[in-house]
Design a protein around this motif. Structure first.
Motif, PDB file in Angstrom:
ATOM      1  N   PRO A 171       0.833  -1.207   0.000  1.00  0.00           N
ATOM      2  CA  PRO A 171       0.000   0.000   0.000  1.00  0.00           C
ATOM      3  C   PRO A 171       0.866   1.255   0.000  1.00  0.00           C
ATOM      4  O   PRO A 171       1.974   1.250   0.534  1.00  0.00           O
ATOM      5  CB  PRO A 171      -0.803  -0.116   1.297  1.00  0.00           C
ATOM      6  CG  PRO A 171      -0.019  -1.031   2.168  1.00  0.00           C
ATOM      7  CD  PRO A 171       0.740  -1.950   1.247  1.00  0.00           C
ATOM      8  N   ASP A 172       0.364   2.320  -0.607  1.00  0.00           N
ATOM      9  CA  ASP A 172       1.031   3.613  -0.634  1.00  0.00           C
ATOM     10  C   ASP A 172       0.363   4.540   0.383  1.00  0.00           C
ATOM     11  O   ASP A 172      -0.866   4.554   0.509  1.00  0.00           O
ATOM     12  CB  ASP A 172       0.923   4.261  -2.022  1.00  0.00           C
ATOM     13  CG  ASP A 172       1.748   3.558  -3.075  1.00  0.00           C
ATOM     14  OD1 ASP A 172       2.664   2.813  -2.709  1.00  0.00           O
ATOM     15  OD2 ASP A 172       1.462   3.755  -4.271  1.00  0.00           O
ATOM     16  N   PHE A 173       1.160   5.329   1.081  1.00  0.00           N
ATOM     17  CA  PHE A 173       0.667   6.323   2.019  1.00  0.00           C
ATOM     18  C   PHE A 173       1.216   7.674   1.586  1.00  0.00           C
ATOM     19  O   PHE A 173       2.385   7.785   1.230  1.00  0.00           O
ATOM     20  CB  PHE A 173       1.147   6.013   3.445  1.00  0.00           C
ATOM     21  CG  PHE A 173       0.608   4.728   4.002  1.00  0.00           C
ATOM     22  CD1 PHE A 173      -0.596   4.712   4.708  1.00  0.00           C
ATOM     23  CD2 PHE A 173       1.293   3.538   3.822  1.00  0.00           C
ATOM     24  CE1 PHE A 173      -1.097   3.535   5.224  1.00  0.00           C
ATOM     25  CE2 PHE A 173       0.795   2.348   4.330  1.00  0.00           C
ATOM     26  CZ  PHE A 173      -0.397   2.336   5.036  1.00  0.00           C
ATOM     27  N   LYS A 174       0.396   8.707   1.619  1.00  0.00           N
ATOM     28  CA  LYS A 174       0.825  10.044   1.225  1.00  0.00           C
ATOM     29  C   LYS A 174       1.943  10.543   2.134  1.00  0.00           C
ATOM     30  O   LYS A 174       2.875  11.202   1.692  1.00  0.00           O
ATOM     31  CB  LYS A 174      -0.364  10.999   1.273  1.00  0.00           C
ATOM     32  CG  LYS A 174      -0.053  12.381   0.797  1.00  0.00           C
ATOM     33  CD  LYS A 174      -1.296  13.236   0.783  1.00  0.00           C
ATOM     34  CE  LYS A 174      -0.964  14.637   0.328  1.00  0.00           C
ATOM     35  NZ  LYS A 174      -2.157  15.494   0.346  1.00  0.00           N
ATOM     36  N   GLU A 175       1.861  10.243   3.414  1.00  0.00           N
ATOM     37  CA  GLU A 175       2.877  10.596   4.410  1.00  0.00           C
ATOM     38  C   GLU A 175       3.230   9.317   5.159  1.00  0.00           C
ATOM     39  O   GLU A 175       3.107   8.237   4.615  1.00  0.00           O
ATOM     40  CB  GLU A 175       2.336  11.688   5.346  1.00  0.00           C
ATOM     41  CG  GLU A 175       1.975  12.999   4.651  1.00  0.00           C
ATOM     42  CD  GLU A 175       3.177  13.832   4.243  1.00  0.00           C
ATOM     43  OE1 GLU A 175       4.263  13.661   4.834  1.00  0.00           O
ATOM     44  OE2 GLU A 175       3.042  14.674   3.329  1.00  0.00           O
ATOM     45  N   SER A 176       3.582   9.463   6.419  1.00  0.00           N
ATOM     46  CA  SER A 176       3.937   8.311   7.243  1.00  0.00           C
ATOM     47  C   SER A 176       2.753   7.377   7.428  1.00  0.00           C
ATOM     48  O   SER A 176       1.622   7.817   7.605  1.00  0.00           O
ATOM     49  CB  SER A 176       4.415   8.791   8.613  1.00  0.00           C
ATOM     50  OG  SER A 176       4.490   7.721   9.520  1.00  0.00           O
ATOM     51  N   ARG A 177       3.008   6.095   7.416  1.00  0.00           N
ATOM     52  CA  ARG A 177       1.925   5.133   7.646  1.00  0.00           C
ATOM     53  C   ARG A 177       1.380   5.267   9.069  1.00  0.00           C
ATOM     54  O   ARG A 177       0.246   4.908   9.338  1.00  0.00           O
ATOM     55  CB  ARG A 177       2.398   3.710   7.373  1.00  0.00           C
ATOM     56  CG  ARG A 177       3.446   3.244   8.318  1.00  0.00           C
ATOM     57  CD  ARG A 177       3.864   1.838   8.035  1.00  0.00           C
ATOM     58  NE  ARG A 177       4.919   1.484   8.973  1.00  0.00           N
ATOM     59  CZ  ARG A 177       5.845   0.610   8.741  1.00  0.00           C
ATOM     60  NH1 ARG A 177       5.840  -0.043   7.604  1.00  0.00           N
ATOM     61  NH2 ARG A 177       6.754   0.343   9.638  1.00  0.00           N
ATOM     62  N   MET A 178       2.187   5.774   9.992  1.00  0.00           N
ATOM     63  CA  MET A 178       1.737   5.954  11.371  1.00  0.00           C
ATOM     64  C   MET A 178       0.727   7.081  11.463  1.00  0.00           C
ATOM     65  O   MET A 178      -0.226   7.017  12.218  1.00  0.00           O
ATOM     66  CB  MET A 178       2.927   6.239  12.287  1.00  0.00           C
ATOM     67  CG  MET A 178       3.985   5.136  12.268  1.00  0.00           C
ATOM     68  SD  MET A 178       3.333   3.474  12.606  1.00  0.00           S
ATOM     69  CE  MET A 178       3.054   3.623  14.345  1.00  0.00           C
ATOM     70  N   GLU A 187      -1.312   8.125   8.996  1.00  0.00           N
ATOM     71  CA  GLU A 187      -2.518   7.793   8.256  1.00  0.00           C
ATOM     72  C   GLU A 187      -3.206   6.513   8.731  1.00  0.00           C
ATOM     73  O   GLU A 187      -4.262   6.169   8.235  1.00  0.00           O
ATOM     74  CB  GLU A 187      -2.183   7.648   6.764  1.00  0.00           C
ATOM     75  CG  GLU A 187      -1.733   8.946   6.140  1.00  0.00           C
ATOM     76  CD  GLU A 187      -1.486   8.812   4.654  1.00  0.00           C
ATOM     77  OE1 GLU A 187      -2.163   8.017   3.997  1.00  0.00           O
ATOM     78  OE2 GLU A 187      -0.609   9.523   4.167  1.00  0.00           O
ATOM     79  N   ALA A 188      -2.616   5.804   9.656  1.00  0.00           N
ATOM     80  CA  ALA A 188      -3.183   4.536  10.107  1.00  0.00           C
ATOM     81  C   ALA A 188      -4.552   4.761  10.753  1.00  0.00           C
ATOM     82  O   ALA A 188      -4.761   5.708  11.501  1.00  0.00           O
ATOM     83  CB  ALA A 188      -2.233   3.857  11.088  1.00  0.00           C
TER      84      ALA A 188
END
Length: 136
Positions: free
Chosen positions: A124-131, A133-134
């Protein structure tokens, strides 16, 4: 093109890459970049302008044929260079201040490519940190 190390102490500029741009998968480039591969673009000695911080660059002789330059303050990988007279610099792509107009054209030393980064398109792609956007 302009580039700098992480702390901004080493700054340089050049007009364009003059040779190949490659993703190198050899173990030394992986260790030098701290990543799955190092991406380097060729710039001739006479077309590379060290704007500031050249004295901050420390040299590591990684083999009998080549050496690598890094910022002694922040540790950023700056270049790879053959030890022959007037050899061009292979500038680390990650130091560029803006998106380059040229893209890598080759993967080299693929016999040493690790398996762990090969599923990149399946993640998966996250715009910023996965933390950030989680979802809870």
């Amino acid at each position: 093109m302009n580039g700098s190390c992480l702390c901004g102490g080493v700054k340089f500029s050049f007009d364009k890459f003059e040779g190949g741009i490659a993703n190198c998968h050899c173990s030394m480039c992986r260790k030098f970049s701290g990543s799955a591969y190092g991406t380097f673009g060729t710039v001739s000695t006479e077309n590379l302008n060290w704007e500031s911080g050249f004295k901050l660059i420390k040299i590591f002789h990684s083999s009998e044929k080549a050496h690598r330059g890094f910022c002694s303050h922040c540790g950023s990988s700056i270049f790879y260079r053959l030890s022959t007279h007037n050899a061009p610099f292979e500038i680390a792509f990650g130091l560029l201040e803006s998106e380059p107009t040229e893209l890598p054209t080759a993967n080299i030393y693929c016999a040493y490519r690790p398996n762990w980064p090969r599923n990149i398109d399946d993640m998966p792609d996250f715009k910023e940190s996965r933390m950030i956007e989680a979802k809870p």
